[in-house]
Design a protein around this motif. Sequence first.
Motif, PDB file in Angstrom:
ATOM      1  N   LEU A 264       3.827   4.714   9.237  1.00  0.00           N
ATOM      2  CA  LEU A 264       5.199   4.679   8.715  1.00  0.00           C
ATOM      3  C   LEU A 264       5.339   5.593   7.499  1.00  0.00           C
ATOM      4  CD1 LEU A 264       6.057   0.866   8.944  1.00  0.00           C
ATOM      5  CD2 LEU A 264       6.508   2.688  10.612  1.00  0.00           C
ATOM      6  N   ARG A 265       4.351   5.597   6.652  1.00  0.00           N
ATOM      7  CA  ARG A 265       4.389   6.451   5.465  1.00  0.00           C
ATOM      8  C   ARG A 265       4.497   7.927   5.862  1.00  0.00           C
ATOM      9  NH1 ARG A 265       1.497   5.996  -0.020  1.00  0.00           N
ATOM     10  NH2 ARG A 265       1.222   8.160  -0.692  1.00  0.00           N
ATOM     11  N   LEU A 266       3.696   8.348   6.840  1.00  0.00           N
ATOM     12  CA  LEU A 266       3.688   9.737   7.262  1.00  0.00           C
ATOM     13  C   LEU A 266       4.990  10.138   7.948  1.00  0.00           C
ATOM     14  CD1 LEU A 266       0.018   9.976   8.572  1.00  0.00           C
ATOM     15  CD2 LEU A 266       0.921  10.866   6.408  1.00  0.00           C
ATOM     16  N   GLN A 267       5.728   9.143   8.450  1.00  0.00           N
ATOM     17  CA  GLN A 267       7.038   9.417   9.068  1.00  0.00           C
ATOM     18  C   GLN A 267       8.182   9.309   8.061  1.00  0.00           C
ATOM     19  OE1 GLN A 267       7.548   7.800  13.216  1.00  0.00           O
ATOM     20  NE2 GLN A 267       5.660   6.741  12.705  1.00  0.00           N
ATOM     21  N   GLY A 268       7.852   9.109   6.797  1.00  0.00           N
ATOM     22  CA  GLY A 268       8.858   9.100   5.748  1.00  0.00           C
ATOM     23  C   GLY A 268       9.570   7.782   5.543  1.00  0.00           C
ATOM     24  N   TRP A 269       9.062   6.707   6.141  1.00  0.00           N
ATOM     25  CA  TRP A 269       9.752   5.424   6.041  1.00  0.00           C
ATOM     26  C   TRP A 269       9.826   4.903   4.610  1.00  0.00           C
ATOM     27  CZ3 TRP A 269      10.345   1.031   9.894  1.00  0.00           C
ATOM     28  CH2 TRP A 269      10.743   1.530  11.145  1.00  0.00           C
ATOM     29  N   PHE A 270       8.871   5.223   3.785  1.00  0.00           N
ATOM     30  CA  PHE A 270       8.832   4.648   2.441  1.00  0.00           C
ATOM     31  C   PHE A 270       9.485   5.550   1.397  1.00  0.00           C
ATOM     32  CE2 PHE A 270       4.670   2.794   4.203  1.00  0.00           C
ATOM     33  CZ  PHE A 270       5.358   1.782   4.831  1.00  0.00           C
ATOM     34  N   ASN A 271      10.075   6.657   1.846  1.00  0.00           N
ATOM     35  CA  ASN A 271      10.800   7.539   0.933  1.00  0.00           C
ATOM     36  C   ASN A 271      12.220   7.027   0.740  1.00  0.00           C
ATOM     37  OD1 ASN A 271       8.526   9.188   1.045  1.00  0.00           O
ATOM     38  ND2 ASN A 271       9.400  10.539   2.597  1.00  0.00           N
ATOM     39  N   ASN A 272      12.737   7.165  -0.467  1.00  0.00           N
ATOM     40  CA  ASN A 272      14.149   6.889  -0.761  1.00  0.00           C
ATOM     41  C   ASN A 272      14.560   5.466  -0.400  1.00  0.00           C
ATOM     42  OD1 ASN A 272      14.496   9.659  -1.560  1.00  0.00           O
ATOM     43  ND2 ASN A 272      14.638  10.183   0.620  1.00  0.00           N
ATOM     44  N   LEU A 273      13.714   4.509  -0.697  1.00  0.00           N
ATOM     45  CA  LEU A 273      14.048   3.097  -0.542  1.00  0.00           C
ATOM     46  C   LEU A 273      14.432   2.507  -1.898  1.00  0.00           C
ATOM     47  CD1 LEU A 273      11.139   1.877   1.763  1.00  0.00           C
ATOM     48  CD2 LEU A 273      13.514   2.241   2.449  1.00  0.00           C
ATOM     49  N   SER A 274      15.122   1.362  -1.853  1.00  0.00           N
ATOM     50  CA  SER A 274      15.405   0.615  -3.080  1.00  0.00           C
ATOM     51  C   SER A 274      14.266  -0.335  -3.413  1.00  0.00           C
ATOM     52  CB  SER A 274      16.702  -0.185  -2.927  1.00  0.00           C
ATOM     53  OG  SER A 274      17.803   0.662  -2.693  1.00  0.00           O
ATOM     54  N   GLY A 275      13.579  -0.833  -2.382  1.00  0.00           N
ATOM     55  CA  GLY A 275      12.481  -1.764  -2.589  1.00  0.00           C
ATOM     56  C   GLY A 275      11.907  -2.184  -1.250  1.00  0.00           C
ATOM     57  N   ILE A 276      10.747  -2.838  -1.298  1.00  0.00           N
ATOM     58  CA  ILE A 276      10.055  -3.306  -0.100  1.00  0.00           C
ATOM     59  C   ILE A 276       9.677  -4.766  -0.285  1.00  0.00           C
ATOM     60  CG2 ILE A 276       8.010  -3.026   1.373  1.00  0.00           C
ATOM     61  CD1 ILE A 276       7.946  -0.079   0.550  1.00  0.00           C
ATOM     62  N   LEU A 277       9.936  -5.582   0.744  1.00  0.00           N
ATOM     63  CA  LEU A 277       9.552  -6.992   0.766  1.00  0.00           C
ATOM     64  C   LEU A 277       8.519  -7.190   1.872  1.00  0.00           C
ATOM     65  CD1 LEU A 277      13.082  -8.680   0.560  1.00  0.00           C
ATOM     66  CD2 LEU A 277      11.520  -8.179  -1.333  1.00  0.00           C
ATOM     67  N   ILE A 278       7.408  -7.842   1.559  1.00  0.00           N
ATOM     68  CA  ILE A 278       6.346  -8.077   2.534  1.00  0.00           C
ATOM     69  C   ILE A 278       6.111  -9.577   2.636  1.00  0.00           C
ATOM     70  CG2 ILE A 278       3.970  -7.549   3.191  1.00  0.00           C
ATOM     71  CD1 ILE A 278       4.130  -5.169   1.209  1.00  0.00           C
ATOM     72  N   GLY A 279       6.220 -10.103   3.838  1.00  0.00           N
ATOM     73  CA  GLY A 279       5.989 -11.525   4.046  1.00  0.00           C
ATOM     74  C   GLY A 279       4.523 -11.893   3.950  1.00  0.00           C
ATOM     75  N   ARG A 280       4.259 -13.184   3.865  1.00  0.00           N
ATOM     76  CA  ARG A 280       2.878 -13.659   3.861  1.00  0.00           C
ATOM     77  C   ARG A 280       2.168 -13.227   5.136  1.00  0.00           C
ATOM     78  NH1 ARG A 280       5.681 -18.074   1.258  1.00  0.00           N
ATOM     79  NH2 ARG A 280       6.422 -18.755   3.297  1.00  0.00           N
TER      80      ARG A 280
END
Length: 345
Positions: A264-280
């Motif tokens: 996902l990182r290499l496909q740009g998913w983590f660019n230009n986000l407001s924040g990330i939530l990760i469940g348990r």
Amino acid sequence: MSARFPPKLVAGDLIAVTAPSSGVPQHLHPRLELAIANLKKKGFRVREGRCLRSQHKNQSACKVSRADELMSYLTDPEVKAVMPPWGGDLAMELLELIDFNLLAESEPKWFVGFSDLSTLHFPLTTLSGWATLHGPNLMDLGAQALDSTTQAVWEILGSARGTVIKQHSSKAFQTDENQWGTATNEGFNLTQKTQWKHLDGVTSSASFSGCLIGGCLEIISRLAGTRFGNLPLFKAQNSGEGVILYFENVEMAPCELTRALFSLRLQGWFNNLSGILIGRSAVPDVSDPTKHNYMDALRAALGDIAVPVLYDVDIGHIPPQLSLVNGASATVLFTENGSSVTQQL
């Protein structure tokens, strides 16, 4: 693109129950019946699909039957919500058979659940423009009494468009397996104290806003790069508001989790986000300190992301979980003494 929200559910509305992925085996029919009975107690009418009460090779029925039944419910004006019993494994088989263009022209209705249902949530929101509810599955709602976190699903489903709903982090979570086979109407056994955490390990409070989108990581990491998982387009369409990406891990061991996140990182998913939530995470962690573990996976892929990254959030397969609406405008408030997610429907 602004997501189109279904109308609120009211007594007398028709809810369709079908299993687009795994069906319900015989020994869990009593739990299913309790869940359906609880819908009726709330005043809803219920229509059971043919693809529901059987399970063979991880499917409730063949892919054509599952897709046809799901499309019939999603396009039936009388049906106001579709509530599958749970997820499963093979909803991916349906994607080429679902007419998301037709659904984009149809009035939206609530599609509710999590796990493998993320396969359908994601394109329903990104392709068809529907707001969808990632939250408790119908089988979770068969309990005699619901905890407050799980109960919030009914507040969302029963609220009018424009309503602002605030959900708080749970007090405790469950670690053991559900006991539906032996105690059919039981709720969750919440024994462990909940604590959302910031990935940097230092930040004690944070707040961020954006449009929610996400789901089960095993699913969305495989949708990425296809027309059914075009997060970059969704981010572009919501660039003025920003995007909050959320996900949870149910099966991937640390090295596989790292590979999925880096994809996902290499496909740009983590660019230009407001924040990330990760469940348990639902996967037992690696105990050997010389081997790559869960936190190593998160830090490797997300440790240098220039936005807040919260983990151990109430999302996914370790209950209870928040009811998050894909396409809703949301504000996340994180503090060490309790956190919250506020959504506008």
